[in-house]
Design an enzyme around this catalytic site. Sequence first.
Site, mmCIF file in Angstrom:
data_model
loop_
_atom_site.group_PDB
_atom_site.id
_atom_site.type_symbol
_atom_site.label_atom_id
_atom_site.label_comp_id
_atom_site.label_asym_id
_atom_site.label_seq_id
_atom_site.Cartn_x
_atom_site.Cartn_y
_atom_site.Cartn_z
ATOM 1 N N SER A 16 0.801 -1.246 0.000
ATOM 2 C CA SER A 16 0.000 0.000 0.000
ATOM 3 C C SER A 16 0.825 1.284 0.000
ATOM 4 C CB SER A 16 -0.960 0.055 1.190
ATOM 5 O OG SER A 16 -1.762 -1.066 1.224
ATOM 6 N N GLU A 143 4.430 -2.818 -13.208
ATOM 7 C CA GLU A 143 4.355 -2.751 -11.752
ATOM 8 C C GLU A 143 4.221 -4.173 -11.209
ATOM 9 O OE1 GLU A 143 0.772 -0.652 -10.551
ATOM 10 O OE2 GLU A 143 0.965 -1.412 -8.513
ATOM 11 N N LYS A 189 13.758 7.234 9.529
ATOM 12 C CA LYS A 189 14.633 6.064 9.626
ATOM 13 C C LYS A 189 14.844 5.397 8.262
ATOM 14 C CE LYS A 189 15.542 5.982 13.990
ATOM 15 N NZ LYS A 189 16.947 6.255 14.381
ATOM 16 N N PRO A 192 14.768 0.368 7.232
ATOM 17 C CA PRO A 192 13.889 -0.537 6.464
ATOM 18 C C PRO A 192 14.168 -0.474 4.954
ATOM 19 C CG PRO A 192 12.604 0.726 8.067
ATOM 20 C CD PRO A 192 13.988 1.308 8.070
ATOM 21 N N CYS A 383 -25.694 -0.432 -13.233
ATOM 22 C CA CYS A 383 -25.756 -1.894 -13.319
ATOM 23 C C CYS A 383 -26.793 -2.441 -12.331
ATOM 24 C CB CYS A 383 -24.369 -2.494 -13.143
ATOM 25 S SG CYS A 383 -24.224 -4.055 -14.023
ATOM 26 N N GLY A 385 -27.730 -1.134 -9.757
ATOM 27 C CA GLY A 385 -28.500 0.061 -9.391
ATOM 28 C C GLY A 385 -29.606 0.331 -10.404
ATOM 29 N N MET A 386 -29.318 0.113 -11.685
ATOM 30 C CA MET A 386 -30.338 0.263 -12.739
ATOM 31 C C MET A 386 -31.367 -0.860 -12.596
ATOM 32 S SD MET A 386 -30.861 -1.624 -15.767
ATOM 33 C CE MET A 386 -31.467 -1.455 -17.409
ATOM 34 N N GLN A 387 -30.884 -2.063 -12.333
ATOM 35 C CA GLN A 387 -31.801 -3.203 -12.205
ATOM 36 C C GLN A 387 -32.760 -2.980 -11.034
ATOM 37 O OE1 GLN A 387 -29.184 -6.644 -11.983
ATOM 38 N NE2 GLN A 387 -28.606 -6.494 -14.139
ATOM 39 N N HIS A 509 -21.209 0.293 -17.067
ATOM 40 C CA HIS A 509 -20.432 0.965 -16.012
ATOM 41 C C HIS A 509 -19.734 2.214 -16.570
ATOM 42 C CE1 HIS A 509 -20.553 -2.197 -12.867
ATOM 43 N NE2 HIS A 509 -20.834 -2.956 -13.904
ATOM 44 N N GLU A 511 -18.418 4.537 -14.993
ATOM 45 C CA GLU A 511 -17.282 4.931 -14.139
ATOM 46 C C GLU A 511 -15.937 4.437 -14.662
ATOM 47 O OE1 GLU A 511 -19.543 2.670 -13.424
ATOM 48 O OE2 GLU A 511 -18.816 1.083 -12.107
HETATM 49 N N1 GLN Z 1 -25.602 -8.749 -10.289
HETATM 50 C C1 GLN Z 1 -26.071 -8.101 -11.465
HETATM 51 C C2 GLN Z 1 -25.850 -8.943 -12.718
HETATM 52 O O1 GLN Z 1 -25.020 -9.822 -12.742
HETATM 53 C C3 GLN Z 1 -25.439 -6.733 -11.615
HETATM 54 C C4 GLN Z 1 -23.951 -6.759 -11.780
HETATM 55 C C5 GLN Z 1 -23.290 -5.426 -11.540
HETATM 56 O O2 GLN Z 1 -23.850 -4.549 -10.896
HETATM 57 N N2 GLN Z 1 -22.053 -5.279 -11.995
HETATM 58 O O3 GLN Z 1 -26.488 -8.751 -13.697
#
Ligand code: GLN
Length: 537
Positions: A16, A143, A189, A192, A383, A385-387, A509, A511
Amino acid sequence: MPNAKYIFVTGGVTSSLGKGIISASLATLLQSRGFKVTIQKLDPYINVDPGTLNPYEHGECYVTDDGAETDLDLGHYERFLNVPTSRANNITTGRIYKSVIDKERQGVYLGKTVQVIPHITDEIKNSIKLLAKNKAFDFVITEIGGTVGDIESLPYIEAVRQMKWELGKNCLVIHLTLIPFLAAAGELKTKPTQHSVKALLEYGIQPDILVCRTEKSLNKEIRRKVALFCNVEPDAVIESIDASTIYDVPFLMKEEKLDEVVLRKLHVEAEHKHELGAWSKFIKKLKNPSREVNIALVGKYTELKDAYKSISESFIHAGVANDAKVNVQWISSEDITSENIEKKLKNVSGVLVAPGFGERGIEGKINTIKFVREHNIPFLGICLGMQCAVIEFARNVLGYPDAHSAEMNSKTEHPVIDLLEDQKKIVNKGGTMRLGAYACTIKENTLASKIYKSETISERHRHRYEFNNKYLDEFIKAGMINSGMNSKTHLVEIVEIPAHPFFIGVQFHPEYKSTVAQPHPLFVNFVAAALKQVRKD
Ligand code: GLN
């Protein structure tokens, strides 16, 4: 450049220390001088990829365009460099062994005894060199996961030793260590670090550059001492002081001349000076926001922020794009009930319901969505969240109280989220979801078209379940529309409620694609919508 140069980043003393951020920062500096750079992560665990890992183990699983489930460090690489990574950028010990064992079964080794050296180390070396094929990159930064001395990373370290020997001045090793400050003694120090360099030397590797993580600045004397004991030049002892944001690290490394030392040691002439204007503008805005907004992130891994790394970084990018600071309030979906939801969302101007798997916390997510839908609070569902948004709408608007995803309740009469026929036959868990980039066609005059300003987009997926098209007409009639579709498979990729100020759920996704240079439009518009109705009650 005629030949790619290889830079290895190893870690010592503790885990880390931020090898990923140092690698990404060095790459950013080299890229800003006009070089083509890629970064690769070698992970020492036996899993073939992190797709089967619980996020509590190593944080978020990051997905590339080509559908690889990878380590979250690849997210940093893309966010810093704004260049897509691929399956070749993350290798695990499991993948190396699997490939060697598959070859052994095919008889590729012609009767030889298959051994760690040379077969495993050759496979590692080939995976590293693969990235430099076709002269795609001037620098390949690799890395090495784990800490020097770990039994499991030994074959990687041995591969680095061999490559250093073979490549000579086309290769160098940066070792990242810790210089702890002992408060009682009032001193930094170096012991290490000395020990960890000794450990590397035992494996035959002399590091060329030491990057020293520290909470206090290193004076000349400390640098001289580290240089003397560790056989490196004094200017190759680089200080990496704790930073207030990871996005500062490229500038800190520039001040320490990390890239200059790297170029000198690899005998490369710099093409031009750094072009970091956009990056420095980003930092300035990040540090001087003109307003603030609170956004709730409702998920089930809220104790471990790394589980939603790309989402929190996307909020940082989108905040900067809006001249605002986004305060993410982490709310555990397991603690949410229909009674306490109003209190939990007090002071919150937007709600993101996170991706996820399995039943835990699902009803909390559904309760949250009912509240934001009914109270016109900006909502982004990703994902799962949409479902959940689809399930909530089916239960409370369409009037199917048992509506659910077949993932959580395979016996429901109303599986509004269901498995596709071809997914039903799959037994293996690893790498068998809908993964990677898919094109999506956006409907005109929708919130999605306003956000993306484009007819077709490409976004990355990682899920098994899908919107059940049997119900599509009912949803549309009742006010939840499909604003994004996969035109080949007719799968619903985006849902939204036009009557709501900002209610959008995406099966993919976003993000994974937000970067410093290109903040993701969905996040940017979501934050803008939240800013429009900052709640202070
Ligand atoms: N569990 C849900 C699916 O497999 C959503 C997956 C997710 O949120 N990445 O469809």
